[in-house]
Design an enzyme around this catalytic site. Structure first.
Site, PDB file in Angstrom:
ATOM      1  N   HIS A 462       0.827  -1.207   0.000  1.00 29.89           N
ATOM      2  CA  HIS A 462       0.000   0.000   0.000  1.00 29.89           C
ATOM      3  C   HIS A 462       0.862   1.259   0.000  1.00 29.89           C
ATOM      4  O   HIS A 462       0.677   2.152  -0.843  1.00 29.89           O
ATOM      5  CB  HIS A 462      -0.918  -0.013   1.222  1.00 29.89           C
ATOM      6  CG  HIS A 462      -1.752   1.218   1.364  1.00 29.89           C
ATOM      7  ND1 HIS A 462      -3.077   1.262   1.016  1.00 29.89           N
ATOM      8  CD2 HIS A 462      -1.440   2.472   1.813  1.00 29.89           C
ATOM      9  CE1 HIS A 462      -3.548   2.484   1.238  1.00 29.89           C
ATOM     10  NE2 HIS A 462      -2.579   3.231   1.724  1.00 29.89           N
ATOM     11  N   GLU A 463       1.780   1.345   0.940  1.00 29.30           N
ATOM     12  CA  GLU A 463       2.572   2.574   1.058  1.00 29.30           C
ATOM     13  C   GLU A 463       3.480   2.778  -0.155  1.00 29.30           C
ATOM     14  O   GLU A 463       3.676   3.912  -0.605  1.00 29.30           O
ATOM     15  CB  GLU A 463       3.391   2.552   2.352  1.00 29.30           C
ATOM     16  CG  GLU A 463       2.557   2.516   3.627  1.00 29.30           C
ATOM     17  CD  GLU A 463       1.614   3.694   3.792  1.00 29.30           C
ATOM     18  OE1 GLU A 463       1.815   4.731   3.134  1.00 29.30           O
ATOM     19  OE2 GLU A 463       0.659   3.581   4.584  1.00 29.30           O
ATOM     20  N   HIS A 466       1.761   4.651  -2.764  1.00 30.19           N
ATOM     21  CA  HIS A 466       1.858   6.112  -2.660  1.00 30.19           C
ATOM     22  C   HIS A 466       3.200   6.605  -3.218  1.00 30.19           C
ATOM     23  O   HIS A 466       3.260   7.643  -3.881  1.00 30.19           O
ATOM     24  CB  HIS A 466       1.728   6.548  -1.202  1.00 30.19           C
ATOM     25  CG  HIS A 466       0.349   6.436  -0.645  1.00 30.19           C
ATOM     26  ND1 HIS A 466      -0.759   6.936  -1.283  1.00 30.19           N
ATOM     27  CD2 HIS A 466      -0.109   5.871   0.518  1.00 30.19           C
ATOM     28  CE1 HIS A 466      -1.837   6.704  -0.554  1.00 30.19           C
ATOM     29  NE2 HIS A 466      -1.470   6.053   0.542  1.00 30.19           N
ATOM     30  N   HIS A 469       2.963   6.546  -6.957  1.00 29.16           N
ATOM     31  CA  HIS A 469       2.054   7.590  -7.437  1.00 29.16           C
ATOM     32  C   HIS A 469       2.844   8.891  -7.586  1.00 29.16           C
ATOM     33  O   HIS A 469       2.676   9.631  -8.570  1.00 29.16           O
ATOM     34  CB  HIS A 469       0.901   7.766  -6.450  1.00 29.16           C
ATOM     35  CG  HIS A 469      -0.269   8.501  -7.015  1.00 29.16           C
ATOM     36  ND1 HIS A 469      -1.485   8.582  -6.367  1.00 29.16           N
ATOM     37  CD2 HIS A 469      -0.441   9.206  -8.170  1.00 29.16           C
ATOM     38  CE1 HIS A 469      -2.336   9.283  -7.091  1.00 29.16           C
ATOM     39  NE2 HIS A 469      -1.730   9.687  -8.176  1.00 29.16           N
ATOM     40  N   GLU A 491      -6.208   7.603  -1.760  1.00 29.18           N
ATOM     41  CA  GLU A 491      -5.877   6.255  -1.293  1.00 29.18           C
ATOM     42  C   GLU A 491      -6.163   5.170  -2.326  1.00 29.18           C
ATOM     43  O   GLU A 491      -5.652   4.048  -2.212  1.00 29.18           O
ATOM     44  CB  GLU A 491      -6.656   5.937  -0.014  1.00 29.18           C
ATOM     45  CG  GLU A 491      -6.342   6.832   1.172  1.00 29.18           C
ATOM     46  CD  GLU A 491      -4.917   6.681   1.673  1.00 29.18           C
ATOM     47  OE1 GLU A 491      -4.325   5.599   1.480  1.00 29.18           O
ATOM     48  OE2 GLU A 491      -4.396   7.652   2.248  1.00 29.18           O
ATOM     49  N   TYR A 604     -11.080   6.689   2.965  1.00 31.98           N
ATOM     50  CA  TYR A 604     -10.464   5.361   2.891  1.00 31.98           C
ATOM     51  C   TYR A 604     -11.451   4.342   2.324  1.00 31.98           C
ATOM     52  O   TYR A 604     -11.104   3.549   1.440  1.00 31.98           O
ATOM     53  CB  TYR A 604      -9.993   4.922   4.280  1.00 31.98           C
ATOM     54  CG  TYR A 604      -8.672   5.517   4.685  1.00 31.98           C
ATOM     55  CD1 TYR A 604      -7.467   4.988   4.218  1.00 31.98           C
ATOM     56  CD2 TYR A 604      -8.607   6.614   5.540  1.00 31.98           C
ATOM     57  CE1 TYR A 604      -6.249   5.535   4.581  1.00 31.98           C
ATOM     58  CE2 TYR A 604      -7.404   7.170   5.917  1.00 31.98           C
ATOM     59  CZ  TYR A 604      -6.226   6.628   5.425  1.00 31.98           C
ATOM     60  OH  TYR A 604      -5.013   7.181   5.784  1.00 31.98           O
TER      61      TYR A 604
END
Length: 674
Positions: A462-463, A466, A469, A491, A604
Site C-alpha cells: 500500500h505505502e 503512494h 504515485h 488512497e 479510505y
C-alpha cells in the site's frame, strides 16, 4: 531484483541539516516567497506569464526545501533538529497563510481568471492552474471584509500551531509497560529477543511500548485478558494534552467555515472532494453500515462464543467483549476456522525478500527499473535509497527512500512523504520527484531476520503505491503532482495494489522461508486467501466508525462537541465492543484528525470502491502481469496526478463510469441485496 550502484553526484537532497541550517532555510524561503509575491502584485500587464506562472514556479522550486526541512521532525534522532523542523513548519505555514490573504496578489490573479481571451489561449493544465489558484484565494477569504479576513488569518495560524504540537506529542509520547513472561503468554520467542528488561518485584519483566511492533502483537496474541487490557489502557491514555488541542481545532475550523459562508467545516472541506457534500458522505457511510450489519452480528456472535468458552474453561464469568479483545479474538477466529496464524505465516515473510519481491512487482507492472544506492546520504543508517529509471533506455525518473524500522521519537505509523514533486523547468528540463516511505516494521532479532506478518506485507504494498504515485506522476506544475489529488481519491491507487498480497501466483514469488529459502507452501497460501474476508464485517464497521466520528466532530454546527463522548458512544454503537470502565481518550492519538484528514477519513472506504473496480475490471480480467494494463494504469491513473479530475482518469482507465459492485463482492457482500 533491484540493482545497486554508487550514487551519482547532484541527484539527491541533503538530510544532514543542523538546527541552524533549518532555521536559515526557512527564513530564505519566506524572503524569496515575499519577493515573488511583491513582484507579481506590481505587474501592470496582467497575463498568465506575468502573474500565474511566477506563482506556480515558486511552488515548483520551493516545495523541495519546504518538505525537506519539515520532514525531519518525524525522522531525525536529534532533538534540536526535530524542534527546529517543527518551528520551521510553524513559520512557513504562517507565511503561507499570510500569502493567501494578500489582496494585491489576488487582484491580479482574479484579473487573469476573468480574462476570457487570455484563458482561451492556455493549455488544459495551465488553465487549471489559474482556476485552482483563484479558488484557493477565494476559499481563504479574499471576498470577505478586512476584519473577517484578519480573524480568518489568525484562525489559520493557530490551527497550524495546534497541528504541529499535536503531531509532536504523538511522536514523542509513547507509552510503556513492563510485563513478565507469564503475563505475555502467547507471544512468540522472537518477541523477547533483544528486548529491554526491568526487575518487577524480583521477577524479570520485559519492556513493552505502544509502538506498533509491540502493541499489535500483544493485543493480537497475548492469552491473558488482563495483559491486553493493561496495554490497551496505556495506549488509550497517551497524550492527554492533545484533547484540548483537538477541541480547540474543531471550534476554530467551525468558526472559519462560518466566516466563509458554510454551515460546517465538513461542508467547506468536501466542496473540493469527489463526494462534494456531507450528505453524500453520510449516505455512503449509513448505506454501507446497513449492508454490513447482519454480517457484523454473525461475527460478533462467533467472537462472543469463543470468549465465553475461554471464560468457562478458566472458571470465571463472561464479562462481555471489550476493545482489547478485538484483535485477539479476530485473530483467534482465523486460527480456529482456517488453521492459520501470523506466527506461521511470518516465517515466509522476511522483510528483505518481501521488499525485493514487491519492488520487482512494481518494476514489471510500471515498466521501471530500480537501482539501490550504496552508502547513500540519508537521515539514519537504517534507511535505504533507490533510484528509479525507465525499464527501457536510460531515462531517469526519480528516487525514493525506505525507512522501515522503529526507533525512539520517530513517526509512529506508516506513511509516505512526497519530499519533492516533479515539474517542468522554464528551460524545458525536468525536475525529478523524490518520495520517502516511513514505517515501523519489526526489527531483526538475534535468531531471525526481520519478519513481517501478512498484514505488514500488505501495508508495504500500500505505502509503496503512494511512493510510485509520486514517482510516476508527470505534470507541468508541482501543484498537481502525484498524490495532490482529491482527498477521497488519494488512497485508491494504493488500495488497489493491496490486492497483489492475496494473489497466490504473486505471493509465491517472494514469500520464502527465512531459514530454508523454500517458497511458501500452496496449502498455506490457500488457507491464507480463504481467510481473507474473515472478520470483514467488523473490520469495515471499524472503518465506518472512524469516518462517522470524523463527521460527528466536523459536520456539527455546534462548537463545543464533546470529543470523548462522541468517540466512546460511536465506537460502542458501531464497532460493538465495550471500551470498559477506564477513563480513556483514544482520539488524542487519532493523528488523521490533525494530519489532513479532517472531514476526510471516509475517503479510505470511499476510495476502496474505486480501487476494487480498477483491480477487478482491468487487472483481474487482463491478468495481473499484463504489461499493457500496467502501462495503462501508470499513464491514466498515476501520471496525470491532479492535472485532471480523478473521475475523468477513472473513466478512461475503466472504459466506463465506476460502480461499487466489485467492492461489495470483495468483502463478501451481495451487490444486488438491499
Amino acid at each position: 531484483m533491484p540493482m545497486t550502484h554508487t550514487l551519482a553526484k547532484g541527484t539527491v537532497l541533503d538530510f544532514s541539516l543542523s538546527s541552524d541550517d533549518i532555521a536559515q532555510r526557512a527564513s530564505a524561503l519566506v524572503a524569496r516567497g515575499q519577493q515573488i509575491q511583491d513582484d507579481v502584485a506590481a505587474q501592470t500587464e496582467l497575463t498568465f506569464d506575468s502573474v500565474i506562472a511566477p506563482l506556480g514556479a515558486r511552488q515548483n522550486e520551493q516545495d523541495a526545501d519546504y518538505s525537506l526541512i519539515t520532514f525531519l521532525q518525524h525522522v531525525s534522532t536529534n532533538r534540536a533538529v526535530r524542534d527546529a523542523s517543527s518551528a520551521a513548519e510553524e513559520k512557513l505555514q504562517a507565511f503561507e497563510i499570510e500569502s493567501m490573504m494578500r489582496e494585491d496578489v489576488y487582484r491580479v490573479v482574479r484579473a487573469v481568471f476573468d480574462n476570457a481571451d487570455e484563458m482561451a489561449k492556455l493549455g488544459a493544465e495551465d488553465r487549471r492552474l489559474v482556476e485552482k489558484i483563484e479558488q484557493a484565494f477565494r476559499r481563504s477569504g479574499l471576498a470577505l471584509d478586512r476584519e473577517a479576513r484578519g480573524r480568518l488569518g489568525k484562525i489559520k495560524t493557530r490551527l497550524s500551531e495546534l497541528t504541529i504540537a499535536f503531531s509532536r506529542n504523538v511522536n514523542e509520547g509513547d507509552g510503556r509497560i513492563v510485563l513478565t513472561r507469564a503475563e505475555l503468554d502467547g507471544l512468540p520467542d522472537d518477541f523477547f529477543e533483544s528486548r529491554k528488561t526491568e526487575d518487577v518485584d524480583g521477577v524479570e519483566g520485559f519492556v513493552v511500548t505502544t509502538k506498533y511492533p509491540d502493541l499489535v502483537p500483544v493485543l493480537k496474541l497475548a492469552k491473558r485478558e488482563d495483559t491486553r487490557e493493561r496495554l490497551f489502557v496505556v495506549e488509550s491514555q497517551r497524550c492527554p494534552e492533545n484533547i484540548p488541542l483537538l477541541q480547540e481545532a474543531i471550534s476554530l475550523r467551525l468558526e472559519a467555515a462560518r466566516l466563509l459562508g458554510y454551515k460546517t467545516h465538513a461542508q467547506f472541506v468536501l466542496e473540493e472532494s469527489m463526494a462534494k457534500t456531507p450528505r453524500a458522505v453520510l449516505d455512503f457511510e449509513h448505506d454501507l453500515r446497513h449492508r454490513l450489519s447482519a454480517l457484523g452480528d454473525r461475527e460478533m456472535a462467533e467472537l462472543e462464543a469463543m470468549k465465553r468458552g475461554d471464560c468457562e474453561a478458566a472458571g470465571r464469568p463472561y464479562p462481555g467483549l471489550f476493545a482489547w479483545d478485538y484483535r485477539y479474538y479476530s485473530n483467534q477466529a482465523k486460527e480456529r476456522k482456517h488453521n492459520i496464524s501470523d506466527e506461521e505465516v511470518k516465517q515466509y515473510f522476511p522483510v528483505k525478500e518481501v521488499t525485493r519481491g514487491i519492488l520487482d512487482i512494481y518494476q514489471k507492472m510500471l515498466s521501471l527499473r530500480f537501482v539501490r544506492v550504496d552508502s547513500p546520504p540519508v537521515w539514519h543508517a537504517d534507511v535505504e535509497m533507490y533510484e528509479v529509471w525507465e525499464a527501457v533506455g536510460d531515462a531517469f525518473v526519480g528516487h525514493f527512500y525506505l525507512d522501515l524500522y522503529p526507533r525512539e521519537n520517530k513517526y509512529n505509523h506508516a506513511a509516505v512523504w512526497p519530499i519533492r514533486a516533479g515539474f517542468d523547468r522554464p528551460d524545458g528540463s525536468r525536475e525529478f520527484p523524490v518520495a520517502a516511505m516511513v514505517a515501523n516494521f519489526p526489527k531483526p532479532t538475534l535468531s531471525a531476520p526481520a519478519l513481517l506478518t501478512h498484514e505488514d506485507a500488505t501495508t508495504l504494498l500500500h505505502e509503496l503505491g503512494h511512493v510510485f504515485h509520486s514517482i510516476c506522476s508527470l505534470t507541468k506544475w508541482a501543484r498537481f503532482h502525484g498524490t495532490n489529488t482529491e482527498r477521497d481519491f488519494v488512497e485508491a491507487p494504493s488500495q488497489m495494489l493491496e490486492n497483489w498480497s492475496w494473489e497466490p501466483s504473486v505471493l509465491r514469488r517472494f514469500a520464502v522461508h527465512h531459514q530454508t529459502g523454500s517458497p511458501i507452501p500452496e496449502a498455506l497460501v490457500k488457507r491464507l486467501v480463504n481467510a481473507k474476508n474473515e472478520g470483514a464485517g467488523l473490520a469495515n464497521l471499524r472503518q465506518i466508525f472512524f469516518g462517522m466520528f470524523d463527521m460527528a466532530i466536523h459536520n456539527s454546527a455546534e462548537d463545543d462537541v464533546d470529543i470523548k463522548q462522541a468517540y466512546d458512544q460511536l465506537y460502542e454503537d458501531i464497532c460493538r465492543f465495550s471500551l470498559g470502565p477506564h477513563k480513556t481518550w483514544v482520539a488524542a492519538t487519532f493523528g488523521h484528525m490533525m494530519g489532513g484528514y479532517d472531514a476526510g477519513y471516509y475517503g479510505y472506504l470511499w476510495s476502496e470502491v474505486f480501487s476494487a473496480d480498477m483491480y477487478d475490471t482491468r487487472f483481474r480480467n487482463d491478468g495481473v502481469d499484463n504489461p499493457q494494463t500496467g502501462l495503462d494504469y501508470r499513464n491514466e491513473i498515476l501520471r496525470p496526478g491532479y492535472s485532471r479530475d480523478a473521475m475523468d482518469s477513472l473513466e478512461i482507465f475503466l472504459g466506463r463510469k465506476p460502480n461499487n459492485r466489485a467492492f461489495l463482492k470483495s468483502i463478501g457482500l451481495d451487490a444486488t441485496a438491499d
